[in-house]
Scaffold this motif. Structure first.
Motif, PDB file in Angstrom:
ATOM      1  N   PRO A   1       0.828  -1.219   0.000  1.00 38.08           N
ATOM      2  CA  PRO A   1       0.000   0.000   0.000  1.00 38.08           C
ATOM      3  C   PRO A   1       0.854   1.258   0.000  1.00 38.08           C
ATOM      4  O   PRO A   1       2.003   1.237   0.432  1.00 38.08           O
ATOM      5  CB  PRO A   1      -0.790  -0.130   1.304  1.00 38.08           C
ATOM      6  CG  PRO A   1       0.073  -0.960   2.191  1.00 38.08           C
ATOM      7  CD  PRO A   1       0.770  -1.924   1.281  1.00 38.08           C
ATOM      8  N   THR A   2       0.300   2.347  -0.510  1.00 44.00           N
ATOM      9  CA  THR A   2       0.971   3.642  -0.497  1.00 44.00           C
ATOM     10  C   THR A   2       0.447   4.453   0.684  1.00 44.00           C
ATOM     11  O   THR A   2      -0.756   4.673   0.801  1.00 44.00           O
ATOM     12  CB  THR A   2       0.705   4.400  -1.807  1.00 44.00           C
ATOM     13  OG1 THR A   2       1.210   3.628  -2.891  1.00 44.00           O
ATOM     14  CG2 THR A   2       1.397   5.757  -1.782  1.00 44.00           C
ATOM     15  N   ILE A   3       1.350   4.882   1.564  1.00 41.17           N
ATOM     16  CA  ILE A   3       0.977   5.611   2.764  1.00 41.17           C
ATOM     17  C   ILE A   3       0.836   7.096   2.443  1.00 41.17           C
ATOM     18  O   ILE A   3       1.677   7.676   1.752  1.00 41.17           O
ATOM     19  CB  ILE A   3       2.018   5.402   3.877  1.00 41.17           C
ATOM     20  CG1 ILE A   3       2.212   3.899   4.148  1.00 41.17           C
ATOM     21  CG2 ILE A   3       1.606   6.126   5.148  1.00 41.17           C
ATOM     22  CD1 ILE A   3       0.953   3.170   4.558  1.00 41.17           C
ATOM     23  N   THR A   4      -0.230   7.719   2.938  1.00 39.76           N
ATOM     24  CA  THR A   4      -0.475   9.135   2.696  1.00 39.76           C
ATOM     25  C   THR A   4       0.419   9.990   3.585  1.00 39.76           C
ATOM     26  O   THR A   4       0.564   9.725   4.785  1.00 39.76           O
ATOM     27  CB  THR A   4      -1.942   9.480   2.996  1.00 39.76           C
ATOM     28  OG1 THR A   4      -2.786   8.638   2.191  1.00 39.76           O
ATOM     29  CG2 THR A   4      -2.238  10.931   2.689  1.00 39.76           C
ATOM     30  N   ILE A  10       2.213  22.532  14.615  1.00 32.41           N
ATOM     31  CA  ILE A  10       2.321  22.255  16.048  1.00 32.41           C
ATOM     32  C   ILE A  10       0.949  22.298  16.712  1.00 32.41           C
ATOM     33  O   ILE A  10       0.170  23.245  16.524  1.00 32.41           O
ATOM     34  CB  ILE A  10       3.277  23.256  16.720  1.00 32.41           C
ATOM     35  CG1 ILE A  10       4.690  23.090  16.158  1.00 32.41           C
ATOM     36  CG2 ILE A  10       3.288  23.071  18.233  1.00 32.41           C
ATOM     37  CD1 ILE A  10       5.671  24.112  16.666  1.00 32.41           C
ATOM     38  N   GLY A  11       0.635  21.297  17.510  1.00 28.79           N
ATOM     39  CA  GLY A  11      -0.602  21.246  18.271  1.00 28.79           C
ATOM     40  C   GLY A  11      -1.781  20.632  17.548  1.00 28.79           C
ATOM     41  O   GLY A  11      -2.855  20.478  18.144  1.00 28.79           O
ATOM     42  N   MET A  12      -1.622  20.282  16.282  1.00 26.94           N
ATOM     43  CA  MET A  12      -2.760  19.738  15.536  1.00 26.94           C
ATOM     44  C   MET A  12      -3.025  18.291  15.955  1.00 26.94           C
ATOM     45  O   MET A  12      -2.151  17.595  16.477  1.00 26.94           O
ATOM     46  CB  MET A  12      -2.494  19.810  14.027  1.00 26.94           C
ATOM     47  CG  MET A  12      -1.431  18.848  13.516  1.00 26.94           C
ATOM     48  SD  MET A  12      -1.221  18.913  11.722  1.00 26.94           S
ATOM     49  CE  MET A  12      -2.788  18.234  11.185  1.00 26.94           C
ATOM     50  N   SER A  13      -4.252  17.826  15.738  1.00 30.91           N
ATOM     51  CA  SER A  13      -4.597  16.421  15.944  1.00 30.91           C
ATOM     52  C   SER A  13      -4.155  15.616  14.733  1.00 30.91           C
ATOM     53  O   SER A  13      -4.353  16.042  13.580  1.00 30.91           O
ATOM     54  CB  SER A  13      -6.105  16.267  16.151  1.00 30.91           C
ATOM     55  OG  SER A  13      -6.521  16.952  17.314  1.00 30.91           O
ATOM     56  N   LEU A  14      -3.568  14.466  15.013  1.00 26.82           N
ATOM     57  CA  LEU A  14      -3.052  13.625  13.936  1.00 26.82           C
ATOM     58  C   LEU A  14      -4.116  12.649  13.466  1.00 26.82           C
ATOM     59  O   LEU A  14      -4.914  12.133  14.247  1.00 26.82           O
ATOM     60  CB  LEU A  14      -1.821  12.858  14.409  1.00 26.82           C
ATOM     61  CG  LEU A  14      -0.656  13.692  14.958  1.00 26.82           C
ATOM     62  CD1 LEU A  14       0.508  12.789  15.333  1.00 26.82           C
ATOM     63  CD2 LEU A  14      -0.224  14.752  13.960  1.00 26.82           C
ATOM     64  N   ASN A  15      -4.109  12.414  12.169  1.00 24.00           N
ATOM     65  CA  ASN A  15      -4.999  11.415  11.576  1.00 24.00           C
ATOM     66  C   ASN A  15      -4.207  10.153  11.269  1.00 24.00           C
ATOM     67  O   ASN A  15      -3.075  10.221  10.779  1.00 24.00           O
ATOM     68  CB  ASN A  15      -5.622  11.952  10.280  1.00 24.00           C
ATOM     69  CG  ASN A  15      -6.531  13.134  10.529  1.00 24.00           C
ATOM     70  OD1 ASN A  15      -7.269  13.145  11.516  1.00 24.00           O
ATOM     71  ND2 ASN A  15      -6.468  14.127   9.648  1.00 24.00           N
ATOM     72  N   TYR A  16      -4.788   9.013  11.554  1.00 26.67           N
ATOM     73  CA  TYR A  16      -4.132   7.732  11.304  1.00 26.67           C
ATOM     74  C   TYR A  16      -4.960   6.922  10.315  1.00 26.67           C
ATOM     75  O   TYR A  16      -6.168   6.761  10.486  1.00 26.67           O
ATOM     76  CB  TYR A  16      -3.977   6.945  12.608  1.00 26.67           C
ATOM     77  CG  TYR A  16      -3.077   7.624  13.618  1.00 26.67           C
ATOM     78  CD1 TYR A  16      -1.715   7.384  13.623  1.00 26.67           C
ATOM     79  CD2 TYR A  16      -3.602   8.530  14.540  1.00 26.67           C
ATOM     80  CE1 TYR A  16      -0.879   8.010  14.532  1.00 26.67           C
ATOM     81  CE2 TYR A  16      -2.781   9.167  15.458  1.00 26.67           C
ATOM     82  CZ  TYR A  16      -1.420   8.902  15.452  1.00 26.67           C
ATOM     83  OH  TYR A  16      -0.596   9.529  16.357  1.00 26.67           O
TER      84      TYR A  16
END
Length: 266
Positions: A1-4, A10-16
């Motif tokens: 798979p290709t990872i996005t 700084i301080g942002m919420s991370l998407n997984y």
């Protein structure tokens, strides 16, 4: 798979993301066999034992035949090429279209002066497809090896090598490629169909197969599986001796066409 890959502050919420591994189906749909009749009279009179000699040679001949078949069917030279668009032809290069890797009707004429530039063009074609720089291979014929031995690659003082390749016989790496030499790449007469490389000479002499291929490939581009499923010995029912036979099954597939580069040369 290709990872996005995402932008970060700084301080942002991370998407997984949850990557789903892709499944590749590889058909084991090809087979070759050997069969040998070993006479007791000859076996008893020979040294080393004929059975060992014959089966060892059969294993080597299986390897040659399977490799030759794999190259011509994997590359798909001629009307249908299995490499990605932009990885072959007179205007190769996905982004630039700037590299002449030859065509059926107008192959690249290789010399000691231009063979290195052709190889570096094949590397550039891979670069334009964003292929990793590691685990790249270049497969050439003995004819190309001989040209490399006459090129600047043989000049240790130019290349920064401690010993000339003319002395040690080792080509080593060229522009991130590990170089391999084989007789088994597809060949073709000046015009006409392509054939497997088994027993067909390449070069420019009289009677030689003029068109042939150079192949650059990344490890991810090809899948291959092979297994000797059976070797058995039978009593010869009509003579004194044994019948030895073996079966080898195999399959192959182009899994990443972007990692396969084809040059047609003479």
């Amino acid at each position: 798979p290709t990872i996005t890959i995402n932008d970060y502050t700084i301080g942002m919420s991370l998407n997984y993301e949850v990557p789903a591994p892709s499944t590749i189906e590889l058909q084991i749909d090809k087979a070759k066999y050997f069969g040998v009749n070993i006479s007791d009279v000859l076996e008893y009179q020979s040294k080393p034992k004929l059975m060992s000699v014959f089966t060892d040679d059969a294993a080597q001949q299986l390897k040659i035949q399977i490799d030759a078949d794999n190259w011509i069917t994997t590359l798909g030279v001629g009307a249908t090429v299995n490499a990605a668009t932009g990885n072959y032809g007179a205007t190769a290069g996905k982004l630039s279209g700037a590299y002449n890797l030859g065509t059926d009707t107008s192959p690249v004429t290789l010399t000691a002066s231009n063979i290195l530039s052709t190889i570096t063009s094949m590397a550039a074609v891979m670069d334009e497809q964003n292929i990793p720089e590691t685990e790249r291979s270049l497969i050439i014929s003995p004819y190309e090896r001989q040209l490399l031995m006459q090129s600047n690659l043989a000049q240790a003082q130019f290349m920064g090598d401690s010993t000339s390749i003319l002395r040690n016989g080792k080509i080593g790496g060229i522009d991130r490629f590990t170089v391999y030499v084989t007789n088994l790449l597809p060949t073709g007469a000046a015009s006409g169909a392509w054939t497997s490389g088994v027993g067909v000479a390449v070069g420019t002499g009289s009677g030689k197969a003029k068109r042939h291929t150079m192949v650059a490939v990344h490890k991810s581009a090809l899948s291959f599986a092979s297994q000797i499923t059976k070797v058995e010995t039978l009593q010869n029912p009509s003579d004194f001796g044994n019948l030895v036979r073996g079966l080898n099954v195999y399959g192959r597939k182009v899994t990443k066409p972007e990692g396969l580069v084809l040059a047609i040369v003479v």
